[in-house]
Design a protein around this motif. Structure first.
Motif, PDB file in Angstrom:
ATOM      1  N   TYR A  55       5.807  11.611   2.814  1.00 53.53           N
ATOM      2  CA  TYR A  55       4.392  11.770   3.147  1.00 53.53           C
ATOM      3  C   TYR A  55       3.532  10.600   2.679  1.00 53.53           C
ATOM      4  O   TYR A  55       2.390  10.447   3.160  1.00 53.53           O
ATOM      5  N   ALA A  56       4.067   9.759   1.818  1.00 53.71           N
ATOM      6  CA  ALA A  56       3.360   8.522   1.491  1.00 53.71           C
ATOM      7  C   ALA A  56       3.274   7.608   2.716  1.00 53.71           C
ATOM      8  O   ALA A  56       2.383   6.764   2.801  1.00 53.71           O
TER       9      ALA A  56
ATOM     10  N   LEU B  19       9.319   7.413  -9.770  1.00 54.31           N
ATOM     11  CA  LEU B  19       9.947   6.597  -8.744  1.00 54.31           C
ATOM     12  C   LEU B  19       9.156   5.308  -8.616  1.00 54.31           C
ATOM     13  O   LEU B  19       7.971   5.322  -8.305  1.00 54.31           O
ATOM     14  N   THR B  20       9.797   4.191  -8.904  1.00 52.55           N
ATOM     15  CA  THR B  20       9.150   2.891  -8.754  1.00 52.55           C
ATOM     16  C   THR B  20       9.842   2.122  -7.637  1.00 52.55           C
ATOM     17  O   THR B  20      10.988   2.418  -7.274  1.00 52.55           O
ATOM     18  N   VAL B  21       9.149   1.147  -7.089  1.00 49.48           N
ATOM     19  CA  VAL B  21       9.668   0.416  -5.937  1.00 49.48           C
ATOM     20  C   VAL B  21       9.719  -1.073  -6.232  1.00 49.48           C
ATOM     21  O   VAL B  21       8.710  -1.666  -6.644  1.00 49.48           O
ATOM     22  N   ASP B  22      10.867  -1.650  -6.031  1.00 45.34           N
ATOM     23  CA  ASP B  22      11.056  -3.096  -6.119  1.00 45.34           C
ATOM     24  C   ASP B  22      10.898  -3.633  -4.701  1.00 45.34           C
ATOM     25  O   ASP B  22      11.832  -3.565  -3.892  1.00 45.34           O
ATOM     26  N   LEU B  23       9.698  -4.126  -4.371  1.00 45.57           N
ATOM     27  CA  LEU B  23       9.377  -4.557  -3.009  1.00 45.57           C
ATOM     28  C   LEU B  23       9.717  -6.028  -2.839  1.00 45.57           C
ATOM     29  O   LEU B  23       9.223  -6.885  -3.576  1.00 45.57           O
TER      30      LEU B  23
ATOM     31  N   GLN C 229       0.831  -1.202   0.000  1.00 45.64           N
ATOM     32  CA  GLN C 229       0.000   0.000   0.000  1.00 45.64           C
ATOM     33  C   GLN C 229       0.870   1.257   0.000  1.00 45.64           C
ATOM     34  O   GLN C 229       0.518   2.274  -0.605  1.00 45.64           O
ATOM     35  N   TYR C 230       2.007   1.177   0.673  1.00 41.62           N
ATOM     36  CA  TYR C 230       2.945   2.308   0.648  1.00 41.62           C
ATOM     37  C   TYR C 230       3.570   2.463  -0.732  1.00 41.62           C
ATOM     38  O   TYR C 230       3.584   3.553  -1.301  1.00 41.62           O
ATOM     39  N   THR C 231       4.081   1.374  -1.283  1.00 40.19           N
ATOM     40  CA  THR C 231       4.795   1.480  -2.563  1.00 40.19           C
ATOM     41  C   THR C 231       3.867   1.918  -3.693  1.00 40.19           C
ATOM     42  O   THR C 231       4.271   2.668  -4.586  1.00 40.19           O
ATOM     43  N   GLU C 232       2.622   1.469  -3.638  1.00 39.17           N
ATOM     44  CA  GLU C 232       1.661   1.884  -4.661  1.00 39.17           C
ATOM     45  C   GLU C 232       1.421   3.392  -4.616  1.00 39.17           C
ATOM     46  O   GLU C 232       1.289   4.047  -5.664  1.00 39.17           O
ATOM     47  N   ARG C 233       1.386   3.949  -3.413  1.00 38.56           N
ATOM     48  CA  ARG C 233       1.166   5.383  -3.278  1.00 38.56           C
ATOM     49  C   ARG C 233       2.390   6.181  -3.741  1.00 38.56           C
ATOM     50  O   ARG C 233       2.245   7.238  -4.364  1.00 38.56           O
TER      51      ARG C 233
END
Length: 377
Positions: free
Chosen positions: A278-279, A73-77, A60-64
């Motif tokens: 703030y995400a 900015l993309t996130v490799d979770l 939910q954090y990375t999607e935001r």
């Protein structure tokens, strides 16, 4: 090389140089402009197994982050163990092995016990929401920065989010009613809760979530807690114990920790830094809603489908926990930094929780009126 000397080599400098080179090339070779707009990829590892509900909370954090940055900015979770172990994410962020981590401070309290004050410290009467408010409005964030950057010299920056519901005392194979009943138990917990339970006569094993049920099956531990009904049911806790004790003072004010390698964070453009920060607050709200939905549904499932016996932690054990905290605080305050943090927390809780308790109606009274005989307490 000092941090200021590295400025010319930062990610931002590299991207700016790349963008300039792309502009020159565009004038001569007509190179596609998209090459200068490649997204920054943030490698974030959690401390949770892939199947845990907290991976969904982290997502939910990375999607935001990705949505608010417009894809810049993309996130490799990654789940625990993908790069480092669940308890090693702070060191990995410090070293730059990963860019970010989703964890809890109790997992690195071995570096300094004050880490546990930012999530699993003494309960003065406030909830996790009270303590998260202390972090952002009562001076907690600066204490946290001081501990990480000044005292431990860690190259990280971090924020807190999602005030967790008070954690269960945990899972037991039989009923427990008194302190004598748990004396000598081998019990899993983490952070200062380990010191607390040892003071109450238990021996403690600090294990990552994914190792708990196998340890219970092998007899390495006799009882355990992790955090919540949804994580516990996914671990298979109901297969190794049938008595689940809710409501405890050992970990009643914990929040998630979002840690970032400081160089990575500083290299982001200001608007992306703001999004990363703030995400956390945005995800905190989403996490709370998801937790209320899933935790409540899974608690009912544990009771009705898996025939787990639900209990409130006995008053004698709760009283013993508070007394054990009193004794532990005396030892903790021998450290000047920890005394400073605890003084700040006490002053915050004394004022804020006075308001909270004075303002709150008796929700139990209203619940029992509308749902009689449901809550057997």
């Amino acid at each position: 090389m000092e941090k200021s000397d590295k400025a010319a080599h930062t990610r931002r400098s590299f991207l700016k140089i790349g963008a300039t080179a792309g502009g020159v090339a565009a004038g001569t070779l007509a190179a596609p402009a998209v090459l200068a707009q490649s997204p920054i990829v943030m490698k974030m590892q959690t401390s949770w197994p892939a199947s845990d509900i907290w991976m969904e909370f982290a997502r939910q954090y990375t999607e935001r982050v990705q949505a608010m940055s417009g894809g810049r900015l993309t996130v490799d979770l990654l789940p625990a163990g993908s790069v480092v172990g669940a308890f090693q994410v702070l060191d990995a962020c410090h070293d730059g092995v990963i860019d970010a981590a989703h964890s809890v401070p109790a997992y690195w309290y071995g570096k300094h016990k004050a880490a546990s004050l930012f999530g699993t410290g003494p309960v003065f009467g406030g909830s996790a929401t009270t303590m998260l408010s202390w972090f952002y409005s009562g001076g907690g964030a600066e204490f946290y920065r001081e501990l990480q950057q000044d005292i431990l010299s860690l190259n990280v920056v971090g924020f807190m989010g999602f005030p967790m519901f008070a954690q269960p005392f945990g899972w037991f194979k039989g009923e427990v009613a008194t302190v004598d009943d748990i004396n000598g138990f081998k019990y899993r917990t983490v952070g200062l809760a380990a010191d607390l339970m040892q003071a109450m006569g238990m021996s403690v094993a600090q294990l990552p979530g994914g190792e708990i049920v196998p340890a219970m099956e092998r007899g390495v531990i006799d009882a355990f807690e992790f955090n919540n009904p949804s994580s516990d049911i996914r671990f298979g806790a109901q297969d190794v114990a049938k008595h689940y004790y809710l409501a405890s003072y050992h970990q009643a004010s914990e929040c998630f920790e979002f840690i970032f390698n400081r160089d990575f964070y500083d290299d982001l453009d200001p608007d992306l830094q703001a999004i990363v920060r703030y995400a956390v607050e945005a995800a905190s709200t989403a996490n709370t809603a998801s937790a209320m939905d899933n935790y409540s549904a899974d608690l009912v499932k544990l009771r009705d489908e898996h025939k787990v016996n639900l209990h409130r932690t006995p008053q004698e054990i709760l009283d013993a926990q508070i007394k054990a905290w009193d004794d532990l605080i005396v030892e903790l305050e021998k450290d000047a930094f920890m005394k400073k943090v605890l003084d700040s927390q006490r002053a915050w809780v004394e004022r804020v929780t006075y308001f909270e308790l004075m303002a709150a109606p008796d929700y139990k009274l209203a619940y029992n009126h509308h749902f009689p005989d449901k809550l057997k307490l």
